[in-house]
Design an enzyme around this catalytic site. Structure first.
Site, short mmCIF file in Angstrom:
data_model
loop_
_atom_site.label_atom_id
_atom_site.label_comp_id
_atom_site.label_asym_id
_atom_site.label_seq_id
_atom_site.Cartn_x
_atom_site.Cartn_y
_atom_site.Cartn_z
N CYS A 117 0.82 -1.22 0.00
CA CYS A 117 0.00 0.00 0.00
C CYS A 117 0.85 1.27 0.00
O CYS A 117 0.32 2.36 -0.17
CB CYS A 117 -0.96 -0.02 1.18
SG CYS A 117 -1.99 -1.48 1.17
N HIS A 260 -3.40 6.89 2.25
CA HIS A 260 -3.81 5.59 1.71
C HIS A 260 -5.18 5.25 2.29
O HIS A 260 -5.40 5.33 3.51
CB HIS A 260 -2.76 4.54 2.08
CG HIS A 260 -3.25 3.15 1.92
ND1 HIS A 260 -3.82 2.70 0.75
CD2 HIS A 260 -3.29 2.10 2.80
CE1 HIS A 260 -4.17 1.43 0.90
NE2 HIS A 260 -3.87 1.05 2.12
N ASN A 290 -10.07 -0.66 0.31
CA ASN A 290 -8.61 -0.51 0.26
C ASN A 290 -8.08 -1.13 -1.04
O ASN A 290 -8.07 -2.34 -1.20
CB ASN A 290 -8.02 -1.21 1.49
CG ASN A 290 -6.50 -1.18 1.53
OD1 ASN A 290 -5.84 -0.90 0.53
ND2 ASN A 290 -5.94 -1.48 2.69
N1 COA Z 1 -17.99 -8.69 10.82
C1 COA Z 1 -18.45 -8.91 12.06
N2 COA Z 1 -17.64 -9.14 13.10
C2 COA Z 1 -16.31 -9.15 12.86
C3 COA Z 1 -15.77 -8.93 11.58
C4 COA Z 1 -16.67 -8.70 10.53
N3 COA Z 1 -16.27 -8.48 9.27
N4 COA Z 1 -14.43 -8.98 11.65
C5 COA Z 1 -14.12 -9.22 12.93
N5 COA Z 1 -15.26 -9.33 13.66
C6 COA Z 1 -15.42 -9.59 15.08
C7 COA Z 1 -14.24 -10.33 15.66
O1 COA Z 1 -14.41 -11.74 15.51
C8 COA Z 1 -14.29 -9.91 17.10
O2 COA Z 1 -15.29 -10.67 17.76
P1 COA Z 1 -15.02 -11.23 19.25
O3 COA Z 1 -14.81 -9.99 20.09
O4 COA Z 1 -16.24 -11.98 19.53
O5 COA Z 1 -13.78 -12.05 19.13
C9 COA Z 1 -14.79 -8.47 17.03
O6 COA Z 1 -15.44 -8.33 15.76
C10 COA Z 1 -13.70 -7.45 17.14
O7 COA Z 1 -12.65 -7.85 16.26
P2 COA Z 1 -11.37 -6.99 16.09
O8 COA Z 1 -10.43 -7.68 15.15
O9 COA Z 1 -10.88 -6.63 17.45
O10 COA Z 1 -11.99 -5.69 15.38
P3 COA Z 1 -11.37 -4.28 15.21
O11 COA Z 1 -12.15 -3.28 15.96
O12 COA Z 1 -9.88 -4.29 15.40
O13 COA Z 1 -11.65 -4.02 13.67
C11 COA Z 1 -10.45 -4.06 11.59
C12 COA Z 1 -11.07 -4.89 12.71
C13 COA Z 1 -9.82 -5.00 10.59
C14 COA Z 1 -11.56 -3.27 10.92
C15 COA Z 1 -9.41 -3.08 12.21
O14 COA Z 1 -8.53 -3.80 13.06
C16 COA Z 1 -8.60 -2.37 11.16
O15 COA Z 1 -9.14 -1.66 10.35
N6 COA Z 1 -7.29 -2.54 11.17
C17 COA Z 1 -6.44 -1.96 10.15
C18 COA Z 1 -6.46 -2.86 8.96
C19 COA Z 1 -5.94 -2.21 7.72
O16 COA Z 1 -6.25 -1.09 7.44
N7 COA Z 1 -5.15 -2.97 6.98
C20 COA Z 1 -4.59 -2.55 5.75
C21 COA Z 1 -3.51 -1.58 5.97
S1 COA Z 1 -2.74 -1.20 4.48
#
Ligand code: COA
Length: 335
Positions: A117, A260, A290
């Site tokens: 990215c 990004h 993304n």
């Molecule tokens: N739909 C519903 N529930 C979901 C889910 C989805 N698509 N993805 C994860 N969950 C659940 C998880 O299983 C977890 O449940 P639990 O508490 O029962 O275990 C809960 O939601 C929280 O998960 P978590 O991974 O802690 O969520 P988060 O708040 O960190 O959000 C992202 C997840 C991926 C949206 C976030 O971490 C993020 O945006 N990170 C950056 C990723 C990114 O930008 N990557 C590319 C960079 S170039």
């Protein structure tokens, strides 16, 4: 690092292209256990474009390139260098040469840059070096990715995030006074490469013992979402501040923040850490998700087309992602 700069770099034009197939959060919720409400509230994404049928990375990369070229008085044959930033090439040996052939840019040397990215930022900086030292005059920089090919469509933590697209920029050598790339700052932390990657693994199911010890295949995207989030909101503001300081610019002088397009919460957190008002944040990730190396040139092109960005505006471009790699360019847009 300073080098001998004899030429300025002018951003002549941009172009972009996305596949036609639009996949909404609703459709994703039929594939994995998720919902439009969860995806939108955690990421700001509503839909994304996915490359399908026989279309390839080169198709969208070439459309974006031609759209940019049409806005200049250059022909493909005038291009000296093509840099294709992609982590999803058609060919592991590189795809830029296919783009060169498709465009008929027969005088151009062409190569790929793999930096996920951050790819477009690194490609722009690379292109600028070739121009600034006087080696090349007309450079096509393309950021294009089809991460849908490497997404685990059964993993709800990642498949909600990514989309496919391409964006292009034409850079031209200019006088130092009309230079548009004012400064840059790039970083890599390879210690954290496994927070977001598509790793290669040996094929354990290969029956031939000799072959199984040396041949395998690339896996799908794996990501530690929380760590990547923390990395982005801490390192990106530092990179931007460092770049502004090196140019004696203050945050107030910045007209647009173009990050990004990974996640709306990351965009807002970075803007708020730098005390940049929301109205200066460019975002189109609601429509595309993304798109990796394509996200910055795609958003830049749309903002220019929409006349959001005006002559003389200062734009902070900042990319971040797998590697982990991140980087900033301060760009001045001049028509
Ligand atoms: N739909 C519903 N529930 C979901 C889910 C989805 N698509 N993805 C994860 N969950 C659940 C998880 O299983 C977890 O449940 P639990 O508490 O029962 O275990 C809960 O939601 C929280 O998960 P978590 O991974 O802690 O969520 P988060 O708040 O960190 O959000 C992202 C997840 C991926 C949206 C976030 O971490 C993020 O945006 N990170 C950056 C990723 C990114 O930008 N990557 C590319 C960079 S170039």
């Amino acid at each position: 690092m300073k080098s001998s700069i004899t030429q300025g770099v002018k951003l002549l034009a941009t172009g972009s292209a996305v596949p036609n197939l639009c996949i909404s959060n609703q459709v994703i919720s039929n594939i994995v256990n998720t919902s439009d409400e969860w995806i939108f509230s955690r990421t700001g994404i509503k839909e994304r474009r996915i490359l399908s049928n026989n279309n390839s990375l080169i198709d969208i990369a070439s459309i974006a390139s031609l759209k940019a070229l049409e806005k200049t008085n250059l022909n493909a044959i005038d291009i000296d260098l093509i840099i294709l930033a992609t982590s999803t090439p058609n060919d592991l040996f590189g795809s830029a040469s296919q783009l060169q052939a498709k465009l008929g840019a027969n005088n151009a040397v062409a190569f790929d840059i793999t930096a996920a990215c951050s790819g477009f930022i690194i490609a722009m900086v690379t292109a600028a070096q070739f121009i600034q030292n006087g080696n090349y005059s007309n450079v096509l920089v393309v950021g294009a990715d089809v991460l849908s090919k490497w997404t685990d469509w059964s993993d709800r933590r990642t498949c909600i995030l990514f989309g496919d697209g391409a964006g292009a920029a034409i850079l031209q050598s200019s006088s130092l006074i009309s230079n548009n790339i004012l400064g840059f700052h790039l970083n890599t932390n390879g210690q954290k490469f496994n927070q977001l990657n598509i790793h290669y693994e040996l094929d354990k199911h290969q029956e031939n013992v000799f072959m199984s010890s040396m041949q395998g295949k690339f896996n799908v995207i794996t990501m530690n979402g929380k760590e990547v989030y923390k990395f982005a909101v801490s390192k990106v503001p530092q990179s931007i501040q460092h770049c502004l300081d090196s140019l004696n610019l203050s945050v107030d002088q910045i007209d647009w923040l173009l990050l990004h397009q990974a996640n709306a919460r990351i965009l807002n957190a970075v803007a708020s850490r730098l005390m940049i008002p929301k109205k200066k944040v460019i975002s189109n990730l609601e429509k595309y998700g993304n798109t990796s190396a394509a996200s910055i040139p795609l958003a830049l092109d749309e903002a220019i087309q929409d006349y959001k960005i005006n002559h003389g505006d200062l734009i902070v471009l900042s990319g971040f992602g797998a590697g982990l790699t991140w980087g900033t360019i301060i760009l001045k847009w001049q028509v």
